[in-house]
Design a protein around this motif. Structure first.
Motif, short mmCIF file in Angstrom:
data_model
loop_
_atom_site.label_atom_id
_atom_site.label_comp_id
_atom_site.label_asym_id
_atom_site.label_seq_id
_atom_site.Cartn_x
_atom_site.Cartn_y
_atom_site.Cartn_z
N PRO A 184 4.15 -8.89 3.14
CA PRO A 184 3.93 -7.47 2.90
C PRO A 184 5.15 -6.62 3.21
CG PRO A 184 2.01 -8.42 3.96
CD PRO A 184 3.07 -9.48 3.94
N ALA A 185 5.86 -6.95 4.28
CA ALA A 185 7.07 -6.19 4.64
C ALA A 185 8.14 -6.31 3.57
CB ALA A 185 7.61 -6.68 5.99
N ASP A 186 8.28 -7.51 2.98
CA ASP A 186 9.26 -7.71 1.91
C ASP A 186 8.96 -6.81 0.72
OD1 ASP A 186 10.61 -9.73 3.28
OD2 ASP A 186 9.27 -11.28 2.51
N LEU A 187 7.70 -6.79 0.30
CA LEU A 187 7.34 -6.07 -0.93
C LEU A 187 7.26 -4.57 -0.73
CD1 LEU A 187 4.65 -8.51 -2.38
CD2 LEU A 187 7.06 -8.29 -2.98
N ALA A 188 7.08 -4.14 0.51
CA ALA A 188 7.03 -2.70 0.77
C ALA A 188 8.38 -2.04 0.54
CB ALA A 188 6.54 -2.45 2.19
N SER A 189 9.42 -2.85 0.37
CA SER A 189 10.77 -2.30 0.23
C SER A 189 11.22 -2.19 -1.23
CB SER A 189 11.77 -3.18 0.99
OG SER A 189 11.84 -4.48 0.42
N ILE A 190 10.38 -2.61 -2.19
CA ILE A 190 10.78 -2.58 -3.60
C ILE A 190 9.71 -1.86 -4.44
CG2 ILE A 190 12.04 -4.75 -3.34
CD1 ILE A 190 9.74 -6.08 -4.95
N LEU A 192 6.84 -1.53 -7.15
CA LEU A 192 5.83 -2.53 -7.51
C LEU A 192 5.04 -2.11 -8.74
CD1 LEU A 192 4.42 -3.51 -4.00
CD2 LEU A 192 5.92 -4.87 -5.47
N ILE A 193 4.62 -3.10 -9.51
CA ILE A 193 3.75 -2.92 -10.67
C ILE A 193 2.46 -3.65 -10.37
CG2 ILE A 193 3.50 -3.31 -13.15
CD1 ILE A 193 6.61 -3.48 -13.25
N LEU A 194 1.32 -2.94 -10.42
CA LEU A 194 0.04 -3.49 -10.00
C LEU A 194 -0.89 -3.75 -11.18
CD1 LEU A 194 -0.82 -1.34 -6.84
CD2 LEU A 194 0.52 -3.44 -7.00
N PRO A 195 -1.89 -4.61 -10.99
CA PRO A 195 -2.93 -4.80 -12.02
C PRO A 195 -3.69 -3.50 -12.24
CG PRO A 195 -3.03 -6.54 -10.37
CD PRO A 195 -2.10 -5.50 -9.84
N GLU A 196 -4.29 -3.37 -13.40
CA GLU A 196 -4.98 -2.14 -13.77
C GLU A 196 -6.30 -1.94 -13.03
OE1 GLU A 196 -5.75 -0.15 -18.06
OE2 GLU A 196 -6.75 -2.06 -17.75
N ARG A 197 -7.03 -3.03 -12.73
CA ARG A 197 -8.37 -2.93 -12.18
C ARG A 197 -8.34 -2.39 -10.74
NH1 ARG A 197 -11.11 -8.12 -11.84
NH2 ARG A 197 -12.99 -6.88 -11.51
N GLU A 198 -9.09 -1.33 -10.50
CA GLU A 198 -9.08 -0.68 -9.19
C GLU A 198 -9.59 -1.61 -8.09
OE1 GLU A 198 -10.88 3.35 -7.02
OE2 GLU A 198 -11.12 3.03 -9.19
N ARG A 214 3.19 2.44 2.62
CA ARG A 214 4.62 2.53 2.28
C ARG A 214 4.91 2.08 0.84
NH1 ARG A 214 7.60 -0.79 6.87
NH2 ARG A 214 9.21 -0.68 5.24
N LEU A 215 3.90 1.63 0.12
CA LEU A 215 4.14 1.06 -1.21
C LEU A 215 4.61 2.12 -2.20
CD1 LEU A 215 1.14 -1.41 -1.71
CD2 LEU A 215 3.39 -1.81 -0.68
N ARG A 216 5.51 1.71 -3.08
CA ARG A 216 5.98 2.58 -4.16
C ARG A 216 5.57 1.93 -5.49
NH1 ARG A 216 11.52 3.27 -6.22
NH2 ARG A 216 12.18 1.86 -4.55
N VAL A 217 4.43 2.39 -6.01
CA VAL A 217 3.88 1.82 -7.25
C VAL A 217 4.45 2.59 -8.43
CG1 VAL A 217 1.79 1.34 -8.56
CG2 VAL A 217 1.78 1.10 -6.06
N GLY A 235 12.03 -2.39 -13.65
CA GLY A 235 10.90 -1.53 -13.27
C GLY A 235 10.22 -1.92 -11.98
N GLY A 236 10.62 -3.04 -11.37
CA GLY A 236 10.03 -3.45 -10.11
C GLY A 236 9.47 -4.86 -10.18
N GLY A 237 8.77 -5.28 -9.11
CA GLY A 237 8.13 -6.58 -9.08
C GLY A 237 6.68 -6.46 -9.50
N VAL A 238 6.18 -7.46 -10.24
CA VAL A 238 4.81 -7.44 -10.72
C VAL A 238 3.93 -8.28 -9.80
CG1 VAL A 238 3.26 -7.85 -12.66
CG2 VAL A 238 5.67 -7.31 -13.08
N LEU A 239 2.95 -7.66 -9.17
CA LEU A 239 1.97 -8.42 -8.40
C LEU A 239 0.98 -9.02 -9.39
CD1 LEU A 239 1.41 -6.08 -5.35
CD2 LEU A 239 2.19 -8.45 -5.28
#
Length: 292
Positions: A184-190, A192-198, A214-217, A235-239
């Protein structure tokens, strides 16, 4: 509304020209125009903006187009289900599936079933779990492969034996790309692109714990190919789930601590199925229990 007239409407909407549509339907232009005007009178709305050379749909016309496509598809599926009730199993089974590693398992299941029933065909619909559930509710799909978490209280189901692995898809030249696992600490620094489903986003936020704030989506979406293109262009990393797919210039890195999801094959509790669909459901239960 007659199915025949809805088919006329859909063809005119596609061609944007009554003369051309009438020719394809082997009707005279006045006959087709009259059918469309009667449809507008029946519904009490204007469906087209008409000009000398072409016509385009009004807002009400665009709504009818979406509904008409569903109605015609359901009518065709019903006729097909009723037509194929001979001794040798045949017909079309409508199957929904998301972008999942379990899709490989589903493909093996369908192929094994088809070897025993070569006259059965499959109509495959791709979408996320919410899209697939909606189409099952409307009767457009017989069965669907869903990613959990998902509400399956209305369905009967079998849970697939394989599990989905979560990770991040990231550029090969990114600083994190050298890691074997990301935290989580690694990804909080870049970005992020998230899935659509809430509901899936909420699961991911729980995994991030205190780092969630701290996330930047930068984007959300439902098709990995498009999201991968965005990530490739910075555009970022895709989860995402691990789909065993190769995307040029990108690398998949699993999450640590590990995060996994289950998948379920579902069908409606109260639905009356065609012989082919009922046989597939029975086959799936036996097939999956045999694997387990």
């Amino acid at each position: 509304m007659e199915i025949r007239v809805l088919n006329y409407f859909l063809l005119v909407a596609r061609e944007e020209n009554i003369t051309r549509a009438a020719s394809l339907l082997h009707l005279t232009q006045p006959t087709l125009s009259r059918q469309l005007m009667q449809l507008e009178e029946e519904l009490g709305v204007k469906l087209f903006h008409r000009s000398k050379h072409h016509i385009i749909l009004t807002e009400d016309g665009m709504l009818l187009r979406r509904r008409a496509e569903e109605i015609v598809a359901l009518a065709d599926k019903t006729k097909d289900d009723l037509r194929h009730r001979e001794e040798q199993l045949s017909g079309t089974v409508a199957v929904g599936s998301g972008e999942l590693h379990s899709s490989h398992f589903l493909a093996q299941l369908l192929t094994s079933f088809q070897k025993e029933n070569p006259l059965v065909r499959f109509a495959i619909y791709s979408g996320n779990s919410d899209n697939i559930k909606e189409r099952i509710e409307r009767g457009l799909l017989d069965v669907g492969l869903l990613q959990e978490p998902v509400d399956i209280s209305k369905y009967r189901f079998v849970r697939l034996p394989s599990r989905e692995q979560w990770g991040v898809l990231i550029r090969e030249d990114a600083e994190l790309a050298s890691k074997e696992r990301v935290s989580p600490a690694d990804l909080a620094s870049i970005p992020l692109i998230l899935p659509e489903r809430e509901i899936v986003q909420n699961e991911l936020l729980n995994w991030f714990g205190p780092y969630a704030e701290r996330l930047r989506v930068t984007a959300t979406g439902n098709l990995l190919y498009n999201l991968a293109s965005l990530a490739r262009d910075g555009g970022g990393g895709v989860l995402t789930l691990n789909l065993d797919c190769s995307y040029e210039g990108l690398r998949f890195i699993p999450l640590a601590p590990a995060m996994e999801s289950n998948t379920v094959l579902v069908w409606k509790k109260t639905q009356t199925f065609s012989a082919a669909a009922a046989a597939l459901i029975a086959f799936a239960k036996k097939y999956i229990s045999g694997i387990e």
